[in-house]
Design an enzyme around this catalytic site. Structure first.
Site, PDB file in Angstrom:
ATOM      1  N   ARG A  25      -3.949  12.772   7.726  1.00 29.62           N
ATOM      2  CA  ARG A  25      -3.653  11.425   8.068  1.00 29.62           C
ATOM      3  C   ARG A  25      -4.843  10.586   8.137  1.00 29.62           C
ATOM      4  O   ARG A  25      -5.066   9.742   8.732  1.00 29.62           O
ATOM      5  CB  ARG A  25      -2.955  11.174   9.320  1.00 29.62           C
ATOM      6  CG  ARG A  25      -1.393  11.458   9.285  1.00 29.62           C
ATOM      7  CD  ARG A  25      -0.668  10.327   8.354  1.00 29.62           C
ATOM      8  NE  ARG A  25       0.725  10.732   7.984  1.00 29.62           N
ATOM      9  CZ  ARG A  25       1.445  10.248   8.882  1.00 29.62           C
ATOM     10  NH1 ARG A  25       1.404   9.468   9.924  1.00 29.62           N
ATOM     11  NH2 ARG A  25       2.923  10.627   8.603  1.00 29.62           N
ATOM     12  N   ARG A  29      -4.259   4.190   9.741  1.00 33.74           N
ATOM     13  CA  ARG A  29      -4.642   3.114  10.839  1.00 33.74           C
ATOM     14  C   ARG A  29      -6.175   3.537  11.632  1.00 33.74           C
ATOM     15  O   ARG A  29      -6.570   2.576  12.219  1.00 33.74           O
ATOM     16  CB  ARG A  29      -3.581   3.046  11.739  1.00 33.74           C
ATOM     17  CG  ARG A  29      -2.502   2.434  11.049  1.00 33.74           C
ATOM     18  CD  ARG A  29      -1.470   1.762  12.193  1.00 33.74           C
ATOM     19  NE  ARG A  29      -0.278   1.449  11.614  1.00 33.74           N
ATOM     20  CZ  ARG A  29       0.947   2.320  11.940  1.00 33.74           C
ATOM     21  NH1 ARG A  29       0.802   3.322  12.593  1.00 33.74           N
ATOM     22  NH2 ARG A  29       2.065   1.864  11.289  1.00 33.74           N
ATOM     23  N   ARG A  38      -3.765  -3.418   4.977  1.00 31.30           N
ATOM     24  CA  ARG A  38      -2.258  -3.076   5.395  1.00 31.30           C
ATOM     25  C   ARG A  38      -1.900  -4.393   6.007  1.00 31.30           C
ATOM     26  O   ARG A  38      -0.708  -4.633   5.560  1.00 31.30           O
ATOM     27  CB  ARG A  38      -2.176  -2.043   6.516  1.00 31.30           C
ATOM     28  CG  ARG A  38      -0.989  -1.789   6.924  1.00 31.30           C
ATOM     29  CD  ARG A  38      -0.181  -1.032   5.987  1.00 31.30           C
ATOM     30  NE  ARG A  38       1.107  -0.309   6.812  1.00 31.30           N
ATOM     31  CZ  ARG A  38       2.402  -1.123   7.103  1.00 31.30           C
ATOM     32  NH1 ARG A  38       2.205  -2.374   6.950  1.00 31.30           N
ATOM     33  NH2 ARG A  38       3.209  -0.910   7.907  1.00 31.30           N
ATOM     34  N   ASP A  75       3.656   9.606   0.568  1.00 29.16           N
ATOM     35  CA  ASP A  75       4.312  10.047   1.648  1.00 29.16           C
ATOM     36  C   ASP A  75       5.200  11.220   1.271  1.00 29.16           C
ATOM     37  O   ASP A  75       5.670  11.279   0.007  1.00 29.16           O
ATOM     38  CB  ASP A  75       5.308   9.170   2.270  1.00 29.16           C
ATOM     39  CG  ASP A  75       5.724   9.540   3.812  1.00 29.16           C
ATOM     40  OD1 ASP A  75       5.056   9.367   4.797  1.00 29.16           O
ATOM     41  OD2 ASP A  75       6.914  10.051   3.893  1.00 29.16           O
ATOM     42  N   TYR A 153      15.547  15.452   6.757  1.00 27.61           N
ATOM     43  CA  TYR A 153      15.415  13.675   6.678  1.00 27.61           C
ATOM     44  C   TYR A 153      16.758  13.499   5.911  1.00 27.61           C
ATOM     45  O   TYR A 153      17.328  12.593   6.347  1.00 27.61           O
ATOM     46  CB  TYR A 153      14.347  13.544   6.126  1.00 27.61           C
ATOM     47  CG  TYR A 153      12.987  13.326   7.100  1.00 27.61           C
ATOM     48  CD1 TYR A 153      12.987  12.398   7.815  1.00 27.61           C
ATOM     49  CD2 TYR A 153      11.961  14.160   6.958  1.00 27.61           C
ATOM     50  CE1 TYR A 153      11.890  12.241   8.831  1.00 27.61           C
ATOM     51  CE2 TYR A 153      10.812  14.183   7.581  1.00 27.61           C
ATOM     52  CZ  TYR A 153      10.714  13.202   8.632  1.00 27.61           C
ATOM     53  OH  TYR A 153       9.736  13.085   9.594  1.00 27.61           O
TER      54      TYR A 153
HETATM   55  O1  CP3 Z   1      -4.024  10.632   4.888  1.00 30.04           O
HETATM   56  C1  CP3 Z   1      -3.063  11.506   4.882  1.00 30.04           C
HETATM   57  O2  CP3 Z   1      -2.967  12.606   5.295  1.00 30.04           O
HETATM   58  C2  CP3 Z   1      -2.169  11.021   3.409  1.00 30.04           C
HETATM   59  C3  CP3 Z   1      -1.137  10.413   3.796  1.00 30.04           C
HETATM   60  C4  CP3 Z   1       0.167  10.942   4.288  1.00 30.04           C
HETATM   61  C5  CP3 Z   1       1.142   9.939   4.877  1.00 30.04           C
HETATM   62  N1  CP3 Z   1       2.098  10.694   5.102  1.00 30.04           N
HETATM   63  C6  CP3 Z   1       1.075   8.388   5.062  1.00 30.04           C
HETATM   64  C7  CP3 Z   1       1.665   7.943   6.161  1.00 30.04           C
HETATM   65  C8  CP3 Z   1       0.786  12.190   4.465  1.00 30.04           C
HETATM   66  C9  CP3 Z   1       0.006  13.638   3.992  1.00 30.04           C
HETATM   67  C10 CP3 Z   1       1.944  11.972   4.874  1.00 30.04           C
HETATM   68  C11 CP3 Z   1       2.883  13.075   5.033  1.00 30.04           C
HETATM   69  C12 CP3 Z   1       4.261  13.079   5.989  1.00 30.04           C
HETATM   70  N2  CP3 Z   1       4.955  11.963   5.929  1.00 30.04           N
HETATM   71  C13 CP3 Z   1       4.692  14.102   6.883  1.00 30.04           C
HETATM   72  C14 CP3 Z   1       4.200  15.354   7.025  1.00 30.04           C
HETATM   73  C15 CP3 Z   1       2.931  15.589   7.946  1.00 30.04           C
HETATM   74  C16 CP3 Z   1       3.472  15.287   9.267  1.00 30.04           C
HETATM   75  O3  CP3 Z   1       3.197  14.319   9.904  1.00 30.04           O
HETATM   76  O4  CP3 Z   1       4.219  16.176   9.986  1.00 30.04           O
HETATM   77  C17 CP3 Z   1       5.764  13.273   7.562  1.00 30.04           C
HETATM   78  C18 CP3 Z   1       6.885  14.175   8.474  1.00 30.04           C
HETATM   79  C19 CP3 Z   1       6.036  12.258   6.999  1.00 30.04           C
HETATM   80  C20 CP3 Z   1       7.072  11.139   7.144  1.00 30.04           C
HETATM   81  C21 CP3 Z   1       6.767  10.197   7.886  1.00 30.04           C
HETATM   82  N3  CP3 Z   1       6.041   9.056   7.354  1.00 30.04           N
HETATM   83  C22 CP3 Z   1       6.973   9.635   9.070  1.00 30.04           C
HETATM   84  C23 CP3 Z   1       7.756  10.291  10.039  1.00 30.04           C
HETATM   85  C24 CP3 Z   1       6.376   8.415   9.337  1.00 30.04           C
HETATM   86  C25 CP3 Z   1       6.517   7.336  10.549  1.00 30.04           C
HETATM   87  C26 CP3 Z   1       5.574   7.683  11.788  1.00 30.04           C
HETATM   88  C27 CP3 Z   1       4.158   7.478  11.634  1.00 30.04           C
HETATM   89  O5  CP3 Z   1       3.412   8.234  11.481  1.00 30.04           O
HETATM   90  O6  CP3 Z   1       3.736   6.320  11.423  1.00 30.04           O
HETATM   91  C28 CP3 Z   1       5.628   8.067   8.128  1.00 30.04           C
HETATM   92  C29 CP3 Z   1       4.700   6.882   7.817  1.00 30.04           C
HETATM   93  C30 CP3 Z   1       3.413   6.974   7.334  1.00 30.04           C
HETATM   94  N4  CP3 Z   1       3.218   8.200   6.367  1.00 30.04           N
HETATM   95  C31 CP3 Z   1       2.334   6.263   7.684  1.00 30.04           C
HETATM   96  C32 CP3 Z   1       1.306   6.994   6.978  1.00 30.04           C
HETATM   97  C33 CP3 Z   1      -0.136   6.198   6.897  1.00 30.04           C
HETATM   98  C34 CP3 Z   1       2.125   5.337   8.806  1.00 30.04           C
HETATM   99  C35 CP3 Z   1       2.996   3.746   8.028  1.00 30.04           C
HETATM  100  C36 CP3 Z   1       2.021   2.849   8.300  1.00 30.04           C
HETATM  101  O7  CP3 Z   1       0.677   2.649   7.872  1.00 30.04           O
HETATM  102  O8  CP3 Z   1       2.730   1.595   8.506  1.00 30.04           O
END
Ligand code: CP3
Length: 341
Positions: A25, A29, A38, A75, A153
């Site tokens: 991640r 943010r 964003r 994602d 999911y």
């Molecule tokens: O920088 C990185 O690692 C690459 C980007 C990345 C995102 N999601 C961007 C993202 C990666 C590798 C993921 C994988 C992901 N997505 C996982 C596996 C990793 C983990 O955390 O266990 C999972 C379970 C998801 C599903 C997901 N996506 C959820 C549950 C959420 C909401 C919760 C949160 O963290 O905000 C997301 C949204 C998400 N994916 C964001 C980002 C940057 C936040 C959204 C935003 O910026 O508004």
């Protein structure tokens, strides 16, 4: 090939002078430039589906933090979407699926899994745009969710503490569960292969909900599909992350993958004996990055000492969005100043 290929050399198990470092991640943010971009958009999905913007945020942490690898901004939920199950990303709540999978008819109504890459052209375009912007500075990581996590999911319809609806299906409808898992696995393998054709140098498989399954179910409903994906990827290095499933480490050690990511609860030395011959990635507690920067540097060096060689430095899960940037930089810099004895 790359100005900095430390990450790939370490992933292949070659001898390196210090461990490479990146953060799960890292594109997000924690970076002011991400928050600024964003804020000008309608939402997360607009960013994911616009290749040039996705490429821009993928490269931001390379520019700002100097990490040794980039990970494509996307994602794991693009796979259910490509199979025909749309989701919305609800601000401060997480993903929501208006329709879920409950029956054989629901599975039959999905798009054919072989066709999944055809719906994901925007991801491959984002990889192409990222490769241009990176200009061979560092390698690029591609990723996907493990089939079990994607299944969770698709059946549950969103996040959950227990994923009890998804777990219920494994007990009540094991054959149906396998049918869905197999479709997800075929779609994911085809998608990941295409990612490697567009420049992904290593693939990380995220089994974020590995920890809700008992060991026998983990083997039957998750590991075998991760194994399928690793085999389909052939010579491409793969990192497997089964979060909260330390019981599974000996089995993960037998997968045809090169790297095993550990969560922050795992003990590096114990993991070494359970996963012999593989490179380990991790596993600083993301909460430690809220500490004073001197403490972060000391904690990072202590972690690197515990892992020894055959290690890629990272956190034990994604960096928390409100982590101070100075804390993130203290972590990255401490790794980059470190040298193996
Ligand atoms: O920088 C990185 O690692 C690459 C980007 C990345 C995102 N999601 C961007 C993202 C990666 C590798 C993921 C994988 C992901 N997505 C996982 C596996 C990793 C983990 O955390 O266990 C999972 C379970 C998801 C599903 C997901 N996506 C959820 C549950 C959420 C909401 C919760 C949160 O963290 O905000 C997301 C949204 C998400 N994916 C964001 C980002 C940057 C936040 C959204 C935003 O910026 O508004």
């Amino acid at each position: 090939m790359y100005q900095n290929d430390l990450f790939l050399r370490a992933a292949r198990g070659e001898s390196v002078e210090r461990p490479p470092v990146w953060l799960m991640r890292q594109a997000g943010r924690i970076l002011p430039q991400y928050r600024a971009l964003r804020a000008s958009l309608s939402g997360f999905k607009e960013l994911v589906s616009t290749p040039d913007l996705a490429a821009e945020v993928t490269v931001q942490p390379v520019d700002e933090l100097g990490v040794d690898a980039a990970i494509i901004f996307s994602d794991i939920l693009v796979i259910p979407e490509a199979l025909g199950l749309d989701y919305t990303m609800v601000e401060k709540v997480g993903p929501r699926f208006p329709r879920t999978i409950q029956s054989a008819a629901d599975i039959d109504a999905l798009n054919p899994p072989e066709e999944a890459p055809g719906h994901l052209g925007y991801v491959f375009d984002a990889l192409d745009a990222t490769k241009k912007r990176l200009d061979n500075r560092v390698p690029l990581i591609g990723f996907a969710g493990a089939p079990w996590t994607i299944f969770a999911y698709m059946v549950e319809g969103g996040g959950s503490k227990t994923f009890s609806k998804a777990r219920r299906m494994l007990y009540k409808e094991p054959a149906l569960s396998h049918r869905l898992l197999e479709r997800i696995a075929i779609a994911t393998a085809a998608y990941l292969k295409e990612k490697t054709r567009h420049g992904a140098d290593l693939i990380q498989v995220f089994d974020s909900w590995a920890g809700v399954l008992p060991p026998d179910h983990y083997r039957e409903f998750s590991l075998r599909y991760i194994d399928l994906i690793c085999r389909e990827l052939g010579d491409v290095p793969v990192t497997v992350f089964a979060k909260d499933a330390r019981h599974a480490l000996p089995d993960i050690g037998k997968l045809p993958c090169q790297v095993v990511q550990l969560d922050w609860i795992a003990d590096p030395q114990q993991a070494r004996t359970q996963v012999p011959g593989k490179v380990l990635q991790g596993n600083m507690d993301p909460a430690q990055l809220y500490a004073p920067t001197g403490q972060i540097a000391d904690g990072t060096r202590a972690m690197l000492d515990r892992f020894g060689r055959g290690h890629i430095a990272n956190l034990g899960h994604g960096v928390y969005p409100d982590t101070p940037l100075d804390g993130v930089k203290a972590f990255v810099n401490a790794v980059q100043d470190y040298r193996y004895a």
